[in-house]
Structure formats: C-alpha cells, structure tokens
Design a protein around this motif. Structure first.
Motif, PDB file in Angstrom:
ATOM      1  N   LYS A  38       0.914  -1.185   0.079  1.00 55.51           N
ATOM      2  CA  LYS A  38      -0.039   0.262   0.131  1.00 55.51           C
ATOM      3  C   LYS A  38       0.877   1.279   0.337  1.00 55.51           C
ATOM      4  O   LYS A  38       1.077   1.839  -0.409  1.00 55.51           O
ATOM      5  CB  LYS A  38      -0.842   0.046   0.691  1.00 55.51           C
ATOM      6  CG  LYS A  38      -1.685   1.260   1.385  1.00 55.51           C
ATOM      7  CD  LYS A  38      -2.079   0.990   3.294  1.00 55.51           C
ATOM      8  CE  LYS A  38      -0.425   1.983   3.180  1.00 55.51           C
ATOM      9  NZ  LYS A  38      -0.801   2.481   4.940  1.00 55.51           N
ATOM     10  N   VAL A  39       1.994   1.341   1.136  1.00 56.22           N
ATOM     11  CA  VAL A  39       2.657   2.551   1.243  1.00 56.22           C
ATOM     12  C   VAL A  39       3.247   2.446  -0.395  1.00 56.22           C
ATOM     13  O   VAL A  39       4.055   3.579  -1.136  1.00 56.22           O
ATOM     14  CB  VAL A  39       3.951   2.306   1.863  1.00 56.22           C
ATOM     15  CG1 VAL A  39       5.053   2.902   2.095  1.00 56.22           C
ATOM     16  CG2 VAL A  39       2.962   2.789   3.407  1.00 56.22           C
ATOM     17  N   ARG A  40       3.860   1.700  -1.066  1.00 48.02           N
ATOM     18  CA  ARG A  40       4.853   1.310  -2.282  1.00 48.02           C
ATOM     19  C   ARG A  40       3.738   2.555  -3.361  1.00 48.02           C
ATOM     20  O   ARG A  40       3.756   2.931  -4.418  1.00 48.02           O
ATOM     21  CB  ARG A  40       5.586   0.582  -2.273  1.00 48.02           C
ATOM     22  CG  ARG A  40       6.255  -0.255  -1.774  1.00 48.02           C
ATOM     23  CD  ARG A  40       7.513   0.460  -1.982  1.00 48.02           C
ATOM     24  NE  ARG A  40       8.556   0.030  -1.593  1.00 48.02           N
ATOM     25  CZ  ARG A  40       9.290  -0.613  -1.286  1.00 48.02           C
ATOM     26  NH1 ARG A  40       9.769  -1.354  -2.945  1.00 48.02           N
ATOM     27  NH2 ARG A  40      10.232  -1.476  -0.510  1.00 48.02           N
ATOM     28  N   LEU A  41       2.945   1.898  -3.688  1.00 48.32           N
ATOM     29  CA  LEU A  41       1.909   2.180  -4.226  1.00 48.32           C
ATOM     30  C   LEU A  41       1.324   4.050  -4.213  1.00 48.32           C
ATOM     31  O   LEU A  41       0.391   4.317  -4.900  1.00 48.32           O
ATOM     32  CB  LEU A  41       0.175   1.537  -4.409  1.00 48.32           C
ATOM     33  CG  LEU A  41       0.743  -0.416  -5.250  1.00 48.32           C
ATOM     34  CD1 LEU A  41      -0.377  -0.919  -4.417  1.00 48.32           C
ATOM     35  CD2 LEU A  41       0.513   0.263  -6.664  1.00 48.32           C
ATOM     36  N   VAL A 231     -13.289   2.789   3.104  1.00 51.32           N
ATOM     37  CA  VAL A 231     -13.764   4.000   2.584  1.00 51.32           C
ATOM     38  C   VAL A 231     -13.300   5.520   2.893  1.00 51.32           C
ATOM     39  O   VAL A 231     -13.046   6.125   2.127  1.00 51.32           O
ATOM     40  CB  VAL A 231     -15.391   3.835   2.463  1.00 51.32           C
ATOM     41  CG1 VAL A 231     -15.910   4.749   1.418  1.00 51.32           C
ATOM     42  CG2 VAL A 231     -14.866   2.760   1.519  1.00 51.32           C
ATOM     43  N   VAL A 232     -13.959   6.144   4.142  1.00 50.01           N
ATOM     44  CA  VAL A 232     -13.403   6.986   4.435  1.00 50.01           C
ATOM     45  C   VAL A 232     -11.583   7.712   5.157  1.00 50.01           C
ATOM     46  O   VAL A 232     -11.712   8.806   4.917  1.00 50.01           O
ATOM     47  CB  VAL A 232     -13.955   7.458   6.280  1.00 50.01           C
ATOM     48  CG1 VAL A 232     -15.777   7.035   5.951  1.00 50.01           C
ATOM     49  CG2 VAL A 232     -13.219   6.582   6.480  1.00 50.01           C
ATOM     50  N   ALA A 233     -11.143   6.619   5.396  1.00 50.89           N
ATOM     51  CA  ALA A 233     -10.091   7.234   6.142  1.00 50.89           C
ATOM     52  C   ALA A 233      -8.814   7.383   4.508  1.00 50.89           C
ATOM     53  O   ALA A 233      -7.734   7.792   4.669  1.00 50.89           O
ATOM     54  CB  ALA A 233      -9.294   6.197   6.882  1.00 50.89           C
ATOM     55  N   SER A 234      -8.990   6.529   3.373  1.00 49.41           N
ATOM     56  CA  SER A 234      -7.763   6.248   2.401  1.00 49.41           C
ATOM     57  C   SER A 234      -7.076   7.668   2.012  1.00 49.41           C
ATOM     58  O   SER A 234      -5.996   7.606   1.749  1.00 49.41           O
ATOM     59  CB  SER A 234      -8.819   5.706   1.029  1.00 49.41           C
ATOM     60  OG  SER A 234      -8.265   4.306   1.378  1.00 49.41           O
ATOM     61  N   GLY A 273      -3.901   3.192  -4.625  1.00 53.75           N
ATOM     62  CA  GLY A 273      -3.875   2.508  -3.313  1.00 53.75           C
ATOM     63  C   GLY A 273      -4.968   1.339  -2.631  1.00 53.75           C
ATOM     64  O   GLY A 273      -4.645   0.621  -1.486  1.00 53.75           O
ATOM     65  N   PHE A 274      -5.771   1.873  -3.466  1.00 50.78           N
ATOM     66  CA  PHE A 274      -7.489   1.921  -2.266  1.00 50.78           C
ATOM     67  C   PHE A 274      -7.203   0.132  -1.966  1.00 50.78           C
ATOM     68  O   PHE A 274      -8.081  -0.327  -0.493  1.00 50.78           O
ATOM     69  CB  PHE A 274      -8.807   2.189  -3.156  1.00 50.78           C
ATOM     70  CG  PHE A 274     -10.012   2.001  -2.449  1.00 50.78           C
ATOM     71  CD1 PHE A 274     -10.372   2.794  -1.226  1.00 50.78           C
ATOM     72  CD2 PHE A 274     -10.849   0.936  -2.686  1.00 50.78           C
ATOM     73  CE1 PHE A 274     -11.747   2.167  -0.306  1.00 50.78           C
ATOM     74  CE2 PHE A 274     -11.687   0.453  -1.883  1.00 50.78           C
ATOM     75  CZ  PHE A 274     -12.337   0.904  -1.202  1.00 50.78           C
ATOM     76  N   PHE A 278      -8.057  -1.611   1.174  1.00 52.39           N
ATOM     77  CA  PHE A 278      -8.701  -2.744   1.632  1.00 52.39           C
ATOM     78  C   PHE A 278      -8.569  -3.911   2.121  1.00 52.39           C
ATOM     79  O   PHE A 278      -8.641  -4.385   3.658  1.00 52.39           O
ATOM     80  CB  PHE A 278     -10.178  -2.296   0.998  1.00 52.39           C
ATOM     81  CG  PHE A 278     -10.829  -3.109   1.279  1.00 52.39           C
ATOM     82  CD1 PHE A 278     -11.981  -3.208   2.164  1.00 52.39           C
ATOM     83  CD2 PHE A 278     -11.539  -4.474  -0.022  1.00 52.39           C
ATOM     84  CE1 PHE A 278     -13.064  -3.748   2.549  1.00 52.39           C
ATOM     85  CE2 PHE A 278     -12.287  -5.518   0.946  1.00 52.39           C
ATOM     86  CZ  PHE A 278     -13.150  -5.209   2.042  1.00 52.39           C
ATOM     87  N   LEU A 279      -7.572  -4.912   1.453  1.00 54.31           N
ATOM     88  CA  LEU A 279      -7.054  -6.138   2.031  1.00 54.31           C
ATOM     89  C   LEU A 279      -6.529  -5.502   2.765  1.00 54.31           C
ATOM     90  O   LEU A 279      -6.454  -7.042   4.084  1.00 54.31           O
ATOM     91  CB  LEU A 279      -6.252  -6.245   0.764  1.00 54.31           C
ATOM     92  CG  LEU A 279      -6.936  -6.568  -0.888  1.00 54.31           C
ATOM     93  CD1 LEU A 279      -5.464  -6.759  -1.498  1.00 54.31           C
ATOM     94  CD2 LEU A 279      -7.837  -7.321  -0.993  1.00 54.31           C
ATOM     95  N   ARG A 280      -5.983  -4.791   3.494  1.00 53.18           N
ATOM     96  CA  ARG A 280      -5.004  -4.745   4.828  1.00 53.18           C
ATOM     97  C   ARG A 280      -5.957  -4.305   5.626  1.00 53.18           C
ATOM     98  O   ARG A 280      -5.751  -5.213   6.495  1.00 53.18           O
ATOM     99  CB  ARG A 280      -3.257  -4.169   4.495  1.00 53.18           C
ATOM    100  CG  ARG A 280      -2.703  -3.824   5.309  1.00 53.18           C
ATOM    101  CD  ARG A 280      -3.108  -2.489   6.476  1.00 53.18           C
ATOM    102  NE  ARG A 280      -1.748  -2.661   7.856  1.00 53.18           N
ATOM    103  CZ  ARG A 280      -2.031  -1.954   8.992  1.00 53.18           C
ATOM    104  NH1 ARG A 280      -3.083  -0.670   8.951  1.00 53.18           N
ATOM    105  NH2 ARG A 280      -1.139  -2.392   9.625  1.00 53.18           N
ATOM    106  N   LEU A 281      -7.000  -3.190   5.616  1.00 48.97           N
ATOM    107  CA  LEU A 281      -7.179  -2.295   6.511  1.00 48.97           C
ATOM    108  C   LEU A 281      -8.268  -3.911   7.289  1.00 48.97           C
ATOM    109  O   LEU A 281      -8.630  -4.568   8.246  1.00 48.97           O
ATOM    110  CB  LEU A 281      -7.922  -1.676   6.377  1.00 48.97           C
ATOM    111  CG  LEU A 281      -8.352  -1.032   7.484  1.00 48.97           C
ATOM    112  CD1 LEU A 281      -7.087  -0.638   8.500  1.00 48.97           C
ATOM    113  CD2 LEU A 281      -8.657   0.746   7.847  1.00 48.97           C
TER     114      LEU A 281
END
Length: 307
Positions: A38-41, A231-234, A273-274, A278-281
C-alpha cells in the motif's frame, strides 16, 4: 469451533490495554506485506527532492508484492516490521484498549445505552492521544517501507535505531512527529469508521439475535468495520504517507502536500492504493478484533488460576 465463551466478569482496563497491543502485533505480523505494498503504491509517481526514485513500476497488489520479492528479496516485504510492532504496542493499546473506558466517560450517567455521539467522541479521543504518543514509530515504519523504492545508494537507514537517530539529527526532534496533524485526522476518521462501526455492528448482531457473541460475529463486524474505515480514511492516508516520507523542505505542510497531490494526480490520487488499503485494513481488522476478543477472554479465564 467458535472460540472462548464470554466471561461472566468483564475484563479490566489493564487487560483490554495489553490485549489490544498484543492483538495489534498479531494483526501486523499477518498483514504487514499488504501494508508495505500500500505504501509503495501511494508514493509511486511522487516527485521527490532530490529525485532519487528508481525506475521500478508497481502494478496492483500482487504485482507490487512480486516486484518487491524479485528486485529486493522476500525480506523487503517486512521492512520496518520492528517499528510497526513498536507502534502497535503503544498505538493499538491506547486507541483500542482504552476505547471502552473513554466511551463510558462520555456516556451520561443513568443512560441505559451508549449513544452514537459518545462512541464517536471516544473514537476521536483515543485516536488522537494514540497518535501523539506513537507518531515517531509510525514515521520510522513508513520511511522503512518506502526506502526500497529508492536506489541502493540512496538508502537512508541501516536499522530501526539508526532511523530514529538520523531523523532526530537531520530533521530535529520535530521530524519524528512529522505528519502528526494529518495522522490525527486520519486516525480520528479511522477510529470512527473502525471501532465505532465494529461496536455498532456487533451490538446490532447481538441485540437482534442474528449471531451469538463468538468468532463468527466478531469476524462479520470486523470485516464491515474494515471496509468503512478504508472508504473514509484513504484520502487522508495517502496524504499522511507522502508527507511523512517526504524529504526536508519538499512540502511546507500537510495542506501543500495535498495540493501537490491533487495537481499531479487529480482526485483519483486520493484513492491511490485503495485495493491494498482495503485488503490490508480489512484483513487487519478481522485478525485484530478476533484476536482482541479471544485474548481478553483468555486473560480473564487465566486470572483465577494465576492468583
């Protein structure tokens, strides 16, 4: 197998505090590669000062993970894990472990049920306090996760301790708290979308009798909480990641980072990186909340035996 049964005596605040930190660490161990992807993307395509980014391009979650393994080795997936675990032991312990206690403080005396406002206030409060205490560990974690995107000669830190020292020496102590404002905003939103959603969904499932207070119930509530939180924090998460990873002087503040992102990538950049987010969170929430509930119950059951 549906896990340990709810104890007759509710767990103490201390038990919740320690259980939350341990559950956060377990969740990080299981989902850290997704967080790194996610960070890399999120930082891909960012214009850096100086320009030291590599020509490696990441495409999707699986593509990012496979590219990292191919170009940097399997260990790169867990780069920054030490700082991540340090973060969870302080961060998750406060924002999750103290949530119920703070929620009771905001609940009017004599009230039969805790209202939505009290839950939201509790989520915002514990999230903000947790960020203030754990921000340096988050900065180091993000720097390590992003570090592999630089050329070998531009690698910034040799280890976790070196990262803390280098950041403090080159950027001042304030550098360890870089991005605190967007991170407070992010975690206030995430706590409301995560803890409050989990709290409400679990309460509804139990009150309506749709599910019993066991692992399947915790799984469903945690999955829903993870989706709402993503959804709200991305948008805030993307700005936070870029700002904390920025070179000194690259952005004046979090607002300038946001404006630069919008100018370069448009509104779509706010959801970079959505999918990995989502996969991570989502997976992080499932592992964390299921572990958290079970650890609390195990601690309560073991307490009489240890007394």
């Amino acid at each position: 197998m549906v896990g340990l049964k709810p104890p007759e005596v509710p767990p103490t605040t201390a038990v919740k505090f320690v259980s939350a930190g341990m559950a956060g660490c377990i969740a990080d161990l299981c989902t850290f590669p997704l967080d790194t992807a996610k960070v890399r993307l999120q930082i891909q395509g960012e214009v850096r000062i100086p320009q030291a980014t590599s020509s490696v391009e990441y495409r999707g979650v699986l593509g990012t993970l496979s590219t990292m393994v191919r170009t940097e080795g399997p260990r790169s997936l867990y780069r920054g894990l030490a700082a991540g675990l340090q973060r969870q032991m302080s961060f998750a312990s406060i924002r999750i472990g103290l949530y119920d206690s703070v929620k009771q403080l905001y609940t009017p005396k004599g009230a039969e049920n805790t209202g939505l406002a009290a839950r939201l206030l509790a989520g915002c409060t514990t999230g903000a306090v947790a960020v203030a205490c754990a921000q340096p560990t988050d900065v180091v974690k993000v720097r390590f996760q992003a570090n592999g995107a630089l050329l070998d000669g531009a690698r910034r830190y040799s280890g976790t301790v070196d990262a803390y020292r280098t950041i403090a020496r080159e950027e001042g102590v304030r550098g360890l708290w870089r991005g605190t404002t967007p991170n407070i905003a992010r975690n206030a939103i995430i706590n409301c979308g995560e803890l409050v959603t989990y709290d409400l969904l679990k309460d509804v499932l139990l009150r309506t009798g749709l599910m019993a207070d066991n692992v399947p119930c915790h799984f469903v509530a945690a999955f829903g909480a993870g989706f709402c939180a993503t959804v709200v924090a991305s948008p805030v998460d993307v700005v936070k990641t870029r700002y904390m990873n920025a070179s000194p002087g690259q952005y004046q503040n979090a607002l300038s980072c946001l404006l630069a992102l919008l100018k370069q990538d448009g509104l779509a950049g706010l959801y970079k990186g959505f999918i990995p987010s989502f996969l991570r969170l989502g997976s992080w929430n499932v592992v964390m909340f299921v572990s958290y509930e079970q650890l609390q119950r195990a601690a309560v059951l073991l307490r009489p035996a240890l007394a």
